[in-house]
Design a protein around this motif. Sequence first.
Motif, PDB file in Angstrom:
ATOM      1  N   MET A 120      -0.399   7.666   4.189  1.00 26.34           N
ATOM      2  CA  MET A 120      -1.356   8.423   3.124  1.00 26.34           C
ATOM      3  C   MET A 120      -1.455   9.447   3.155  1.00 26.34           C
ATOM      4  O   MET A 120      -0.635  10.324   2.136  1.00 26.34           O
ATOM      5  CB  MET A 120      -2.589   7.116   2.107  1.00 26.34           C
ATOM      6  N   GLU A 121      -1.938  10.299   3.877  1.00 28.93           N
ATOM      7  CA  GLU A 121      -2.053  11.652   3.783  1.00 28.93           C
ATOM      8  C   GLU A 121      -1.341  12.467   4.455  1.00 28.93           C
ATOM      9  O   GLU A 121      -0.496  13.452   3.628  1.00 28.93           O
ATOM     10  CB  GLU A 121      -3.779  11.878   5.510  1.00 28.93           C
ATOM     11  N   GLN A 122       0.132  11.648   5.094  1.00 30.92           N
ATOM     12  CA  GLN A 122       1.169  12.431   5.662  1.00 30.92           C
ATOM     13  C   GLN A 122       2.151  12.585   3.750  1.00 30.92           C
ATOM     14  O   GLN A 122       2.905  13.608   4.231  1.00 30.92           O
ATOM     15  CB  GLN A 122       1.865  11.939   6.966  1.00 30.92           C
ATOM     16  N   GLU A 123       1.868  11.117   3.476  1.00 33.18           N
ATOM     17  CA  GLU A 123       2.565  11.139   2.439  1.00 33.18           C
ATOM     18  C   GLU A 123       2.230  12.286   1.036  1.00 33.18           C
ATOM     19  O   GLU A 123       3.096  13.217   0.729  1.00 33.18           O
ATOM     20  CB  GLU A 123       2.735   9.937   1.743  1.00 33.18           C
ATOM     21  N   VAL A 153       0.822  -1.234  -0.208  1.00 30.45           N
ATOM     22  CA  VAL A 153      -0.484   0.252   0.536  1.00 30.45           C
ATOM     23  C   VAL A 153       0.762   1.463   0.269  1.00 30.45           C
ATOM     24  O   VAL A 153       0.808   2.251  -0.502  1.00 30.45           O
ATOM     25  CB  VAL A 153      -0.806  -0.420   1.215  1.00 30.45           C
ATOM     26  N   LEU A 154       2.079   1.450   0.786  1.00 26.41           N
ATOM     27  CA  LEU A 154       2.816   2.118   1.291  1.00 26.41           C
ATOM     28  C   LEU A 154       4.558   2.158   0.721  1.00 26.41           C
ATOM     29  O   LEU A 154       5.183   1.904   1.349  1.00 26.41           O
ATOM     30  CB  LEU A 154       2.380   2.697   2.311  1.00 26.41           C
ATOM     31  N   PRO A 155       4.682   1.281  -0.535  1.00 27.89           N
ATOM     32  CA  PRO A 155       6.547   1.244  -1.065  1.00 27.89           C
ATOM     33  C   PRO A 155       6.749   2.828  -0.545  1.00 27.89           C
ATOM     34  O   PRO A 155       6.256   3.985  -0.741  1.00 27.89           O
ATOM     35  CB  PRO A 155       5.399   1.736  -2.654  1.00 27.89           C
ATOM     36  N   PRO A 156       8.261   2.633   0.199  1.00 26.99           N
ATOM     37  CA  PRO A 156       9.559   2.865   0.682  1.00 26.99           C
ATOM     38  C   PRO A 156       9.498   4.143  -0.294  1.00 26.99           C
ATOM     39  O   PRO A 156      10.363   3.752  -1.283  1.00 26.99           O
ATOM     40  CB  PRO A 156       9.963   2.189   1.770  1.00 26.99           C
ATOM     41  N   GLN A 157      10.239   5.359   0.570  1.00 32.32           N
ATOM     42  CA  GLN A 157      10.530   6.242  -0.497  1.00 32.32           C
ATOM     43  C   GLN A 157       9.824   6.619  -1.582  1.00 32.32           C
ATOM     44  O   GLN A 157      10.938   7.409  -2.142  1.00 32.32           O
ATOM     45  CB  GLN A 157      12.295   5.929  -0.666  1.00 32.32           C
ATOM     46  N   LEU A 158       8.247   7.445  -1.452  1.00 29.07           N
ATOM     47  CA  LEU A 158       7.922   6.907  -2.471  1.00 29.07           C
ATOM     48  C   LEU A 158       8.353   8.310  -3.378  1.00 29.07           C
ATOM     49  O   LEU A 158       8.218   8.811  -4.822  1.00 29.07           O
ATOM     50  CB  LEU A 158       6.930   6.032  -3.023  1.00 29.07           C
ATOM     51  N   VAL A 159       7.916   9.323  -2.480  1.00 27.06           N
ATOM     52  CA  VAL A 159       8.107  10.629  -3.066  1.00 27.06           C
ATOM     53  C   VAL A 159       9.483  10.983  -2.870  1.00 27.06           C
ATOM     54  O   VAL A 159      10.128  11.861  -3.506  1.00 27.06           O
ATOM     55  CB  VAL A 159       7.597  11.290  -1.236  1.00 27.06           C
ATOM     56  N   VAL A 160      10.054  10.076  -2.359  1.00 31.08           N
ATOM     57  CA  VAL A 160      11.553  10.575  -2.768  1.00 31.08           C
ATOM     58  C   VAL A 160      11.994  10.793  -4.025  1.00 31.08           C
ATOM     59  O   VAL A 160      12.886  10.730  -4.824  1.00 31.08           O
ATOM     60  CB  VAL A 160      12.778  10.286  -2.167  1.00 31.08           C
ATOM     61  N   GLN A 161      11.645   9.214  -5.099  1.00 33.79           N
ATOM     62  CA  GLN A 161      11.583   8.936  -6.526  1.00 33.79           C
ATOM     63  C   GLN A 161      10.608   9.636  -6.764  1.00 33.79           C
ATOM     64  O   GLN A 161      11.422  10.549  -8.240  1.00 33.79           O
ATOM     65  CB  GLN A 161      10.867   7.560  -6.126  1.00 33.79           C
ATOM     66  N   ILE A 162       9.729  10.721  -6.445  1.00 38.96           N
ATOM     67  CA  ILE A 162       9.134  11.455  -7.794  1.00 38.96           C
ATOM     68  C   ILE A 162      10.252  12.417  -7.672  1.00 38.96           C
ATOM     69  O   ILE A 162       9.581  12.688  -8.663  1.00 38.96           O
ATOM     70  CB  ILE A 162       7.537  12.103  -6.403  1.00 38.96           C
TER      71      ILE A 162
END
Length: 210
Positions: free
Chosen positions: A186-189, A38-47
């Motif tokens: 998810m909201e925090q991310e 559900v929450l792949p790690p470090q997805l925001v960093v990758q984006i």
Amino acid sequence: MFELVKAGGWLMLPIIACSVIALAIVIERLWSLRRRRVLPPQLVVQIWQWIQAGELNDARLRALREGSPLGRVLAAGLVNRRSSREVMKESIEETGRRVAHELERFLNTLGTIAAITPLLGLLGTVVGMIQVFSVITAVGVGSPGELAGGISQALITTATGISVAVPALIFHRYFRGRVDELVLDMEQEAIKLVEVVKGERAPTPGVRGS
């Protein structure tokens, strides 16, 4: 086992059906609600790395949307990344509500099973006791074998209904808490993504995987 089912009467059939459905739901939800899925790690960093490298194209957005529930939420915001902060947040919130609803899939069914199986067992108890009193009316109390059938039906259906309801209720409560926790993360991310894209904060490592 078959003898117990036979002794419990016809009400054992819906109770057993409920147990099979509950087991299938538990297995499916344990698989679907894994944090890493559900929450792949470090997805925001990758984006952010894609944005910095100019690699955030339609193909990346499609893969992001199809890759995970979190990716679907973040992709909704990235489609509107050139709009205002409010528009970006609204698109994330709208998609987030749909994703949260999907994470709760089958939980109402599991809760219903937890609620109705004791009632089915109780109904079996009532039917068994009616049978006992019918025997007493017909032949009196001098036929223990006839009386035992109704009493056995009453006890077996009640025990089976409770045995199905207790684990169903435990897993229903567990999955509810799991979904609430995942939605909060998810909201925090999503907030983190909005702030990173809008230049309000530096990217940091994403959600922990487990």
